[in-house]
Design a protein around this motif. Structure first.
Motif, PDB file in Angstrom:
ATOM      1  N   ALA A  40       1.185   1.100  -6.310  1.00 38.66           N
ATOM      2  CA  ALA A  40       1.337   0.028  -7.303  1.00 38.66           C
ATOM      3  C   ALA A  40       2.286  -1.056  -6.789  1.00 38.66           C
ATOM      4  N   SER A  41       3.343  -0.664  -6.114  1.00 39.52           N
ATOM      5  CA  SER A  41       4.283  -1.642  -5.553  1.00 39.52           C
ATOM      6  C   SER A  41       3.607  -2.503  -4.494  1.00 39.52           C
ATOM      7  N   LYS A  42       2.876  -1.869  -3.615  1.00 34.28           N
ATOM      8  CA  LYS A  42       2.166  -2.621  -2.575  1.00 34.28           C
ATOM      9  C   LYS A  42       1.104  -3.530  -3.195  1.00 34.28           C
ATOM     10  N   LEU A  43       0.444  -3.047  -4.204  1.00 31.98           N
ATOM     11  CA  LEU A  43      -0.585  -3.824  -4.879  1.00 31.98           C
ATOM     12  C   LEU A  43       0.023  -5.035  -5.580  1.00 31.98           C
ATOM     13  N   GLN A  44       1.155  -4.847  -6.215  1.00 36.11           N
ATOM     14  CA  GLN A  44       1.833  -5.945  -6.921  1.00 36.11           C
ATOM     15  C   GLN A  44       2.204  -7.072  -5.966  1.00 36.11           C
ATOM     16  N   ASN A  45       2.593  -6.734  -4.757  1.00 36.61           N
ATOM     17  CA  ASN A  45       3.034  -7.725  -3.775  1.00 36.61           C
ATOM     18  C   ASN A  45       1.949  -8.112  -2.770  1.00 36.61           C
ATOM     19  N   LEU A  46       0.717  -7.768  -3.048  1.00 35.39           N
ATOM     20  CA  LEU A  46      -0.385  -7.967  -2.107  1.00 35.39           C
ATOM     21  C   LEU A  46      -0.639  -9.443  -1.811  1.00 35.39           C
ATOM     22  N   ARG A  47      -0.717  -9.742  -0.534  1.00 38.36           N
ATOM     23  CA  ARG A  47      -1.078 -11.063  -0.016  1.00 38.36           C
ATOM     24  C   ARG A  47      -1.968 -10.847   1.207  1.00 38.36           C
ATOM     25  N   THR A  48      -2.470 -11.915   1.789  1.00 38.25           N
ATOM     26  CA  THR A  48      -3.342 -11.802   2.955  1.00 38.25           C
ATOM     27  C   THR A  48      -2.706 -10.978   4.064  1.00 38.25           C
ATOM     28  N   TYR A  49      -1.475 -11.311   4.391  1.00 35.03           N
ATOM     29  CA  TYR A  49      -0.818 -10.637   5.503  1.00 35.03           C
ATOM     30  C   TYR A  49      -0.552  -9.162   5.233  1.00 35.03           C
ATOM     31  N   SER A  50      -0.586  -8.751   3.960  1.00 35.44           N
ATOM     32  CA  SER A  50      -0.302  -7.354   3.639  1.00 35.44           C
ATOM     33  C   SER A  50      -1.546  -6.560   3.231  1.00 35.44           C
ATOM     34  N   LEU A  51      -2.711  -7.194   3.247  1.00 40.69           N
ATOM     35  CA  LEU A  51      -3.937  -6.493   2.855  1.00 40.69           C
ATOM     36  C   LEU A  51      -4.210  -5.292   3.761  1.00 40.69           C
ATOM     37  N   THR A  52      -4.045  -5.478   5.045  1.00 42.04           N
ATOM     38  CA  THR A  52      -4.264  -4.375   5.985  1.00 42.04           C
ATOM     39  C   THR A  52      -3.303  -3.226   5.712  1.00 42.04           C
ATOM     40  N   ASP A  53      -2.054  -3.555   5.449  1.00 45.74           N
ATOM     41  CA  ASP A  53      -1.045  -2.542   5.145  1.00 45.74           C
ATOM     42  C   ASP A  53      -1.427  -1.770   3.876  1.00 45.74           C
ATOM     43  N   TYR A  54      -1.869  -2.494   2.842  1.00 41.68           N
ATOM     44  CA  TYR A  54      -2.281  -1.844   1.593  1.00 41.68           C
ATOM     45  C   TYR A  54      -3.474  -0.923   1.830  1.00 41.68           C
ATOM     46  N   LEU A  55      -4.469  -1.385   2.578  1.00 40.99           N
ATOM     47  CA  LEU A  55      -5.649  -0.559   2.848  1.00 40.99           C
ATOM     48  C   LEU A  55      -5.283   0.685   3.652  1.00 40.99           C
ATOM     49  N   PHE A  56      -4.404   0.532   4.624  1.00 39.15           N
ATOM     50  CA  PHE A  56      -3.991   1.687   5.420  1.00 39.15           C
ATOM     51  C   PHE A  56      -3.201   2.674   4.568  1.00 39.15           C
ATOM     52  N   THR A  57      -2.360   2.174   3.683  1.00 42.78           N
ATOM     53  CA  THR A  57      -1.603   3.045   2.785  1.00 42.78           C
ATOM     54  C   THR A  57      -2.553   3.813   1.867  1.00 42.78           C
ATOM     55  N   LEU A  58      -3.584   3.140   1.370  1.00 41.53           N
ATOM     56  CA  LEU A  58      -4.593   3.821   0.556  1.00 41.53           C
ATOM     57  C   LEU A  58      -5.283   4.923   1.357  1.00 41.53           C
ATOM     58  N   TYR A  59      -5.609   4.612   2.588  1.00 49.85           N
ATOM     59  CA  TYR A  59      -6.256   5.604   3.456  1.00 49.85           C
ATOM     60  C   TYR A  59      -5.368   6.839   3.631  1.00 49.85           C
ATOM     61  N   LEU A  60      -4.098   6.605   3.920  1.00 50.12           N
ATOM     62  CA  LEU A  60      -3.171   7.735   4.094  1.00 50.12           C
ATOM     63  C   LEU A  60      -3.016   8.531   2.804  1.00 50.12           C
ATOM     64  N   ALA A  61      -2.905   7.828   1.681  1.00 45.25           N
ATOM     65  CA  ALA A  61      -2.767   8.509   0.390  1.00 45.25           C
ATOM     66  C   ALA A  61      -4.010   9.331   0.072  1.00 45.25           C
ATOM     67  N   SER A  62      -5.172   8.821   0.438  1.00 43.77           N
ATOM     68  CA  SER A  62      -6.414   9.549   0.160  1.00 43.77           C
ATOM     69  C   SER A  62      -6.550  10.799   1.026  1.00 43.77           C
ATOM     70  N   ARG A  63      -5.829  10.850   2.119  1.00 51.80           N
ATOM     71  CA  ARG A  63      -5.827  12.070   2.936  1.00 51.80           C
ATOM     72  C   ARG A  63      -5.033  13.168   2.249  1.00 51.80           C
ATOM     73  N   GLU A  64      -4.076  12.763   1.415  1.00 47.57           N
ATOM     74  CA  GLU A  64      -3.272  13.739   0.679  1.00 47.57           C
ATOM     75  C   GLU A  64      -3.948  14.127  -0.638  1.00 47.57           C
ATOM     76  N   ASP A  84     -10.426 -15.611   0.061  1.00 46.48           N
ATOM     77  CA  ASP A  84      -9.801 -16.142  -1.148  1.00 46.48           C
ATOM     78  C   ASP A  84      -8.623 -17.042  -0.794  1.00 46.48           C
ATOM     79  N   GLU A  85      -8.613 -18.250  -1.320  1.00 43.62           N
ATOM     80  CA  GLU A  85      -7.563 -19.201  -1.027  1.00 43.62           C
ATOM     81  C   GLU A  85      -6.210 -18.794  -1.595  1.00 43.62           C
ATOM     82  N   GLU A  86      -6.184 -17.965  -2.636  1.00 39.76           N
ATOM     83  CA  GLU A  86      -4.923 -17.543  -3.230  1.00 39.76           C
ATOM     84  C   GLU A  86      -4.117 -16.644  -2.300  1.00 39.76           C
ATOM     85  N   LEU A  87      -4.808 -16.001  -1.392  1.00 36.87           N
ATOM     86  CA  LEU A  87      -4.112 -15.079  -0.510  1.00 36.87           C
ATOM     87  C   LEU A  87      -3.177 -15.857   0.391  1.00 36.87           C
TER      88      LEU A  87
END
Length: 87
Positions: A40-64, A84-87
């Motif tokens: 939720a914290s990563k999602l709240q602060n999500l921007r273009t530069y952090s999209l990869t980080d969020y997706l990788f974190t989701l991947y790791l969490a889904s392994r658990e 998306d221009e907002e990113l």
């Protein structure tokens, strides 16, 4: 899909999934809360530069907790978010 829409939908899914996970794995409630808070914290602060980080974190969490894989967006959604221009 715009970033704000993606964030709102993903957060709603995450909260719903948290409840289901706690019911299914009551002995892991603390761990589930920690993982959900991090996502939720990563999602709240999500921007273009952090999209990869969020997706990788989701991947790791889904392994658990495999159920968290439901939150990983498909390739088309990721492409839309990157455009998306907002990113």
């Amino acid at each position: 899909m715009e970033l704000r829409e993606f964030k709102a939908l993903s957060l709603a899914k995450l909260m719903s999934l948290e409840k289901k996970l706690k019911e299914k794995y009551p002995h892991q409630a603390d761990r589930i809360e920690y993982i959900v808070f991090e996502l939720a914290s990563k999602l709240q602060n999500l921007r273009t530069y952090s999209l990869t980080d969020y997706l990788f974190t989701l991947y790791l969490a889904s392994r658990e907790l495999a159920e968290l894989a439901e939150l990983i967006p498909d390739e088309k959604t990721v492409e839309e978010l990157l455009r998306d221009e907002e990113l």
